[in-house]
Motif scaffolding. Sequence first.
Motif, mmCIF file in Angstrom:
data_model
loop_
_atom_site.group_PDB
_atom_site.id
_atom_site.type_symbol
_atom_site.label_atom_id
_atom_site.label_comp_id
_atom_site.label_asym_id
_atom_site.label_seq_id
_atom_site.Cartn_x
_atom_site.Cartn_y
_atom_site.Cartn_z
ATOM 1 N N VAL A 16 0.758 -1.048 0.056
ATOM 2 C CA VAL A 16 -0.197 0.160 0.211
ATOM 3 C C VAL A 16 0.865 1.304 0.100
ATOM 4 N N ALA A 17 2.004 1.128 1.148
ATOM 5 C CA ALA A 17 2.690 2.446 1.086
ATOM 6 C C ALA A 17 3.622 2.736 -0.456
ATOM 7 N N GLN A 18 3.801 1.651 -1.152
ATOM 8 C CA GLN A 18 4.465 1.906 -2.389
ATOM 9 C C GLN A 18 3.556 2.049 -3.757
ATOM 10 N N GLY A 19 2.098 1.992 -3.364
ATOM 11 C CA GLY A 19 1.286 2.168 -4.350
ATOM 12 C C GLY A 19 0.805 1.030 -5.136
ATOM 13 N N ARG A 20 1.497 -0.033 -4.683
ATOM 14 C CA ARG A 20 1.247 -1.338 -5.518
ATOM 15 C C ARG A 20 -0.227 -2.103 -5.131
ATOM 16 N N ILE A 21 -0.451 -1.727 -4.112
ATOM 17 C CA ILE A 21 -2.023 -2.591 -3.633
ATOM 18 C C ILE A 21 -2.849 -1.248 -3.591
ATOM 19 N N ASP A 22 -4.072 -1.425 -4.583
ATOM 20 C CA ASP A 22 -5.262 -0.602 -4.496
ATOM 21 C C ASP A 22 -6.302 -0.930 -3.595
ATOM 22 N N LYS A 23 -6.526 -2.422 -3.389
ATOM 23 C CA LYS A 23 -7.653 -2.811 -2.365
ATOM 24 C C LYS A 23 -7.199 -3.945 -1.593
ATOM 25 N N VAL A 24 -7.457 -3.872 -0.305
ATOM 26 C CA VAL A 24 -7.286 -5.122 0.539
ATOM 27 C C VAL A 24 -8.497 -5.466 1.097
ATOM 28 N N TYR A 25 -8.570 -6.932 0.851
ATOM 29 C CA TYR A 25 -9.832 -7.746 1.223
ATOM 30 C C TYR A 25 -9.350 -8.480 2.382
ATOM 31 N N ALA A 26 -10.148 -8.699 3.572
ATOM 32 C CA ALA A 26 -9.584 -9.363 4.814
ATOM 33 C C ALA A 26 -10.851 -10.671 4.799
ATOM 34 N N GLY A 27 -10.356 -11.638 4.979
ATOM 35 C CA GLY A 27 -11.354 -12.599 5.334
ATOM 36 C C GLY A 27 -11.533 -12.734 6.686
ATOM 37 N N LEU A 80 -13.972 -6.461 4.427
ATOM 38 C CA LEU A 80 -14.284 -7.581 5.357
ATOM 39 C C LEU A 80 -15.194 -8.612 4.251
ATOM 40 N N VAL A 81 -14.861 -9.781 4.271
ATOM 41 C CA VAL A 81 -15.510 -10.634 3.272
ATOM 42 C C VAL A 81 -15.563 -11.725 4.268
ATOM 43 N N ALA A 82 -16.723 -12.713 4.143
ATOM 44 C CA ALA A 82 -17.096 -13.787 4.836
ATOM 45 C C ALA A 82 -15.959 -14.707 4.190
ATOM 46 N N ASP A 83 -15.407 -15.938 4.833
ATOM 47 C CA ASP A 83 -14.861 -16.997 4.537
ATOM 48 C C ASP A 83 -15.336 -17.305 3.292
ATOM 49 N N ALA A 84 -16.739 -17.673 3.331
ATOM 50 C CA ALA A 84 -17.124 -18.444 2.138
ATOM 51 C C ALA A 84 -17.298 -17.675 0.952
ATOM 52 N N ALA A 85 -16.998 -16.393 1.018
ATOM 53 C CA ALA A 85 -17.117 -15.368 -0.339
ATOM 54 C C ALA A 85 -15.836 -15.427 -1.074
ATOM 55 N N ALA A 86 -14.775 -16.070 -0.577
ATOM 56 C CA ALA A 86 -13.352 -15.789 -1.171
ATOM 57 C C ALA A 86 -13.497 -16.468 -2.526
ATOM 58 N N ALA A 87 -13.830 -17.554 -2.756
ATOM 59 C CA ALA A 87 -13.832 -17.778 -4.118
ATOM 60 C C ALA A 87 -14.410 -17.172 -5.013
ATOM 61 N N ILE A 116 -6.741 -22.388 9.472
ATOM 62 C CA ILE A 116 -7.637 -23.164 8.842
ATOM 63 C C ILE A 116 -8.420 -22.217 7.842
ATOM 64 N N GLY A 117 -8.646 -22.789 6.672
ATOM 65 C CA GLY A 117 -9.157 -22.061 5.667
ATOM 66 C C GLY A 117 -8.115 -21.703 4.640
ATOM 67 N N THR A 118 -6.746 -21.432 4.961
ATOM 68 C CA THR A 118 -5.939 -21.093 4.036
ATOM 69 C C THR A 118 -5.731 -22.063 2.822
ATOM 70 N N TYR A 119 -5.894 -23.546 3.137
ATOM 71 C CA TYR A 119 -5.835 -24.533 2.149
ATOM 72 C C TYR A 119 -6.920 -24.276 1.054
ATOM 73 N N GLN A 120 -8.288 -23.931 1.496
ATOM 74 C CA GLN A 120 -8.845 -23.839 0.420
ATOM 75 C C GLN A 120 -9.029 -22.579 -0.217
ATOM 76 N N LEU A 121 -8.440 -21.783 0.441
ATOM 77 C CA LEU A 121 -7.958 -20.143 -0.426
ATOM 78 C C LEU A 121 -7.062 -20.619 -1.378
ATOM 79 N N ALA A 122 -6.006 -21.438 -1.160
ATOM 80 C CA ALA A 122 -5.131 -21.821 -2.123
ATOM 81 C C ALA A 122 -5.826 -22.428 -3.471
ATOM 82 N N ILE A 123 -6.546 -23.467 -2.838
ATOM 83 C CA ILE A 123 -7.132 -24.217 -4.133
ATOM 84 C C ILE A 123 -8.084 -23.274 -5.043
ATOM 85 N N ALA A 124 -8.537 -22.503 -4.454
ATOM 86 C CA ALA A 124 -9.606 -21.327 -5.267
ATOM 87 C C ALA A 124 -8.649 -20.579 -5.886
ATOM 88 N N ALA A 125 -7.484 -20.199 -5.279
ATOM 89 C CA ALA A 125 -6.494 -19.195 -6.193
ATOM 90 C C ALA A 125 -6.082 -19.922 -7.226
#
Length: 357
Positions: free
Chosen positions: A189-200, A225-232, A260-269
């Motif tokens: 964010v400081a370097q202007g690379r990230i415009d939007k941050v989503y947090a599960g 903020l997003v629900a964990d279920a909204a990530a994919a 917990i929940g990281t693995y399914q984020l990786a699959i969806a990513a």
Amino acid sequence: MSDTTSHDSIDFDRYDRIRPIRWTGDALELLDQRKLPFTVEYVTCTDSDAVAAAIHALTVRGAPAIGIAAAWGVVLAARTVDADDGTQAATRLAPAMQRLNDARPTAVNLAWALARMRRVLAASGADWREVITREADAIASEDLAANRRMGALGAALIAPGSGVLTHCNTGSLATAGFGTALGVIRAGVAQGRIDKVYAGETRPWLQGARLTAWELQQDGIAPTLVADAAAAHLMSTGAVQWVVVGADRICANGDTANKIGTYQLAIAARHHGVKFMVAAPSSTVDMDTASGDLIHIEERDPGELFAVGGVRTAAAEIDAWNPVFDVTPHALIDAIVTERGVIERPDGAAMRAAFGG
Ligand SMILES: CSC[C@H]1O[C@H](OP(=O)(O)O)[C@H](O)[C@@H]1O
């Protein structure tokens, strides 16, 4: 392992006001993360068993932070033993150190910090108390420096205009300061690379909704903020270019344990062509554990699933299963970022080249 980094344009002090762990010289003050974001309150620990209890209860949490807290716990335990040298002290401190070690099983940083304290004890003489106090302080200051370096290294991978999704809390609250994955996000964010941050939100303990949201607000970086279920679904919209997470234990082949929940984020990513980054200090790397299937996954009280903030949200008289970590296979990870550099497409050979073993 690449090492191109730019610390410029990162105002570290602006982003670095939260300190979850404070050593007063006589006691250890821990920001009670069970009560955030609605109450900012420190718990004072005057003995090592109080520190062990605070680690187990998640008063203090986050892989690097629990290692740092345990190191100060050893300093508190030293108040209870007489010894002529470090070797004698290590023997007499062993029961208290074992209770600190047993407070939580998955994050290797806890065992790593205690092993480091045992090493300096074994090499110290009559000044062993001063030696372990300096070592605990060094563990904390090295973690802060590592996080700032990791932030720059990880941010350099992120193209300007990116959206990033993160999971759990990996910021100043989980470390000595600045954070690991959140450090990458702060730097980006400081370097202007990230415009939007989503947090599960990160159920069931809500580290994302309660801790990451609050922590980033302090920096003026209000996440969505997003629900964990909204990530994919979020990834399917094209709003996210990177998923950036922390780690609790990175194995010799690059398999990574995290919340917990990281693995399914990786699959969806991977399914959606979103890059997946793990940011963690080298104290989270465990070259003695060959692969993720060997990691002890902590299971916590099922009651954590039945209520939020003390208000029951689940039907009565049901069972629950509450593993609080999972393992992401290295094949789903695009980059592991530590303070030593970036490992792209991590595997055993890349990990050995970077960390030996
Ligand atoms: C930089 S913190 C790493 C790691 O620790 C957290 O777990 P917990 O909140 O249960 O201590 C989470 O897995 C973070 O990603």
